[in-house]
Design an enzyme around this catalytic site. Sequence first.
Site, PDB file in Angstrom:
ATOM      1  N   GLN A  72       0.965  -1.036  -0.106  1.00  0.00           N
ATOM      2  CA  GLN A  72      -0.167   0.312   0.252  1.00  0.00           C
ATOM      3  C   GLN A  72       1.271   1.563   0.210  1.00  0.00           C
ATOM      4  OE1 GLN A  72      -2.202  -0.527   3.682  1.00  0.00           O
ATOM      5  NE2 GLN A  72      -3.212  -2.229   2.849  1.00  0.00           N
ATOM      6  N   HIS A  96      -0.946   0.208   5.541  1.00  0.00           N
ATOM      7  CA  HIS A  96      -1.622   1.222   6.256  1.00  0.00           C
ATOM      8  C   HIS A  96      -0.381   2.844   6.451  1.00  0.00           C
ATOM      9  CE1 HIS A  96      -3.943  -2.163   9.238  1.00  0.00           C
ATOM     10  NE2 HIS A  96      -4.528  -2.295   7.269  1.00  0.00           N
ATOM     11  N   GLU A 153     -15.229   3.181   9.835  1.00  0.00           N
ATOM     12  CA  GLU A 153     -15.982   3.818  11.100  1.00  0.00           C
ATOM     13  C   GLU A 153     -15.043   6.081  10.143  1.00  0.00           C
ATOM     14  OE1 GLU A 153     -13.448   4.021  14.227  1.00  0.00           O
ATOM     15  OE2 GLU A 153     -13.803   2.075  15.463  1.00  0.00           O
ATOM     16  N   TYR A 163      -9.822   7.434  19.850  1.00  0.00           N
ATOM     17  CA  TYR A 163     -10.210   6.103  19.332  1.00  0.00           C
ATOM     18  C   TYR A 163     -10.397   5.371  19.005  1.00  0.00           C
ATOM     19  CZ  TYR A 163     -11.402  11.033  17.752  1.00  0.00           C
ATOM     20  OH  TYR A 163     -11.670  12.181  18.541  1.00  0.00           O
ATOM     21  N   TYR A 218      -9.520 -10.219   9.703  1.00  0.00           N
ATOM     22  CA  TYR A 218      -9.869 -11.225   8.610  1.00  0.00           C
ATOM     23  C   TYR A 218     -10.170 -12.332   8.051  1.00  0.00           C
ATOM     24  CZ  TYR A 218      -8.745  -6.761   6.276  1.00  0.00           C
ATOM     25  OH  TYR A 218      -8.330  -5.014   6.252  1.00  0.00           O
TER      26      TYR A 218
END
Length: 487
Positions: free
Chosen positions: A197, A262, A355, A365, A376
């Site tokens: 990513q 991420h 979210e 959070y 997963y």
Amino acid sequence: MRNPNPSSRTLVASIIVLSVAGLAGLVGFLPTRSGAAEGDVAETWAGTCASCHGAKLTGGQAKSLLDDEWSFGGDDTNLAESIRNGREDAGMPPFGGSLSEEEIRALVIFIREQRKAYERDQTTFAAPEGDTVVESEKHAFRVETVVDGLEIPWSIAFLPDGRMLVTEKAGRLRVVEEGRLAPQPIVGTPEVWSEGQGGLLDVAVHPAYEKTGWVYLSFSDPGKDDTAMTAVVRGRIRDGKWVDEETLFRAPAELYLKGRVHFGSRFVFDGKGYLFFTIGERGHQDHAQDVTRPNGKVHRIHDDGRIPEDNPFADQKGAIPSIWSYGHRNPQGLARDPLTGDLYDAEHGPRGGDELNIVEPGRNYGWPIITYGMNYDGTPITNLTAKEGMEQPVVHWTPSLAVCAIDFYVGDRFPGWRNDLFLSSLAAEELVRLEIEDRKVVHQEVLFKGIGRVRDVVSGPDGYLYVSLEPGRIARLVPAVGAVETR
Ligand code: HEC
């Protein structure tokens, strides 16, 4: 239902057809994301619950759990209670003795997933191509291609002269002028770690660009021994070259991490000289709770990189002083409400539990201590969805849409959409319109689905709504004849 019989060139954004007949044939198990294997929760279901409720939750000896009709209440607490304590008068045995609280929580998530998958199977979504007109709730629109032939366009930003800047994940900053992609990328942008990513991520233009000329970039910065971390620079574009580069955020070398996932990341300027940006937890979920690490956080700096003195952790020994809030998983969306100034972030959750949050300074959070999702592979993460001292999302999605960018629409070509929040999604390939009132999402509408992963959404200065669609297209929503104006 607006239009039950759309003509061939007109699609209704979503038609919900819930029919009980043919139910069994339509129900399919939700494919787990990115090829992850069916995991523990599916095994628990098959071994413990299927004999009564059916292999696909459609019912048998006991009721279907897909019809959203509940004898004992339909919220998460009621479902968990039915499983834990049983409903013995009705014939539901208790499983609290044989299943852990985490396993019970995973079953609740599983029931939610299957129910939603069932509902989606019976919903027709607009998938506009060419000059197809979509009749959505408030406006009719077409999706018009602006430029094609890009490679994973990650982010879009506009210069005051109308040119568009586009980042390609592989590490190229491209310029689009009057609908044409300049053949050469900008020369001299930072070297990026383009794996998984990682890559060249967000691009933003300074609010006073005409005076300052600053363009901001975030990217996966390569460290030693195949490690990387999200970093932020600014620079100027002159004669096709990236010049005057300044580093605004770079983590200490020892905090760079291996792993391909991420990185975040999005920028928001708040109009008061501050720049917000996000970094995902880099696959190290516990780091999200650790303020001595930059990952899993929303950050705030001055637009020149200085640390604001009143940042919540600026005086805490060992803390990363740019941290604004923590306990985030992978925030790939960030936007500021044009009416209230509230800062919203969209976070890609695990399996379930994407979210939308309102981000406040110093707040936690919750990831991974509380979450509405599971792993997963179907194994539980925790049974906790709420905890003292941790913030609740404004809204959460199970199954995950794989939420990505968000932006408030501030243009005037779609008056009925003004100040609504638009959300892009990767795996679900949706563009979603969210109506917000008093810091709550009061309505959601899927505008289209299934024409490619939607990685960015931007309210353009010309009043059109721009999206980046994978594999390589930038498109915009333009009003079509028949637009309805409400409000
Ligand atoms: C021996 C049969 C049997 C087994 C095994 C069983 N259930 Fe049930 N379950 C029932 C019956 C009967 C009801 C009462 C509703 C009905 O009339 O079908 C019920 C009710 C429920 C409800 C509440 C539904 C409502 O309308 O409020 C939930 C949730 C539920 N079961 C989940 C599960 C899960 C999860 C498992 C596996 C861990 C499971 N059940 C295993 C028979 C069973």
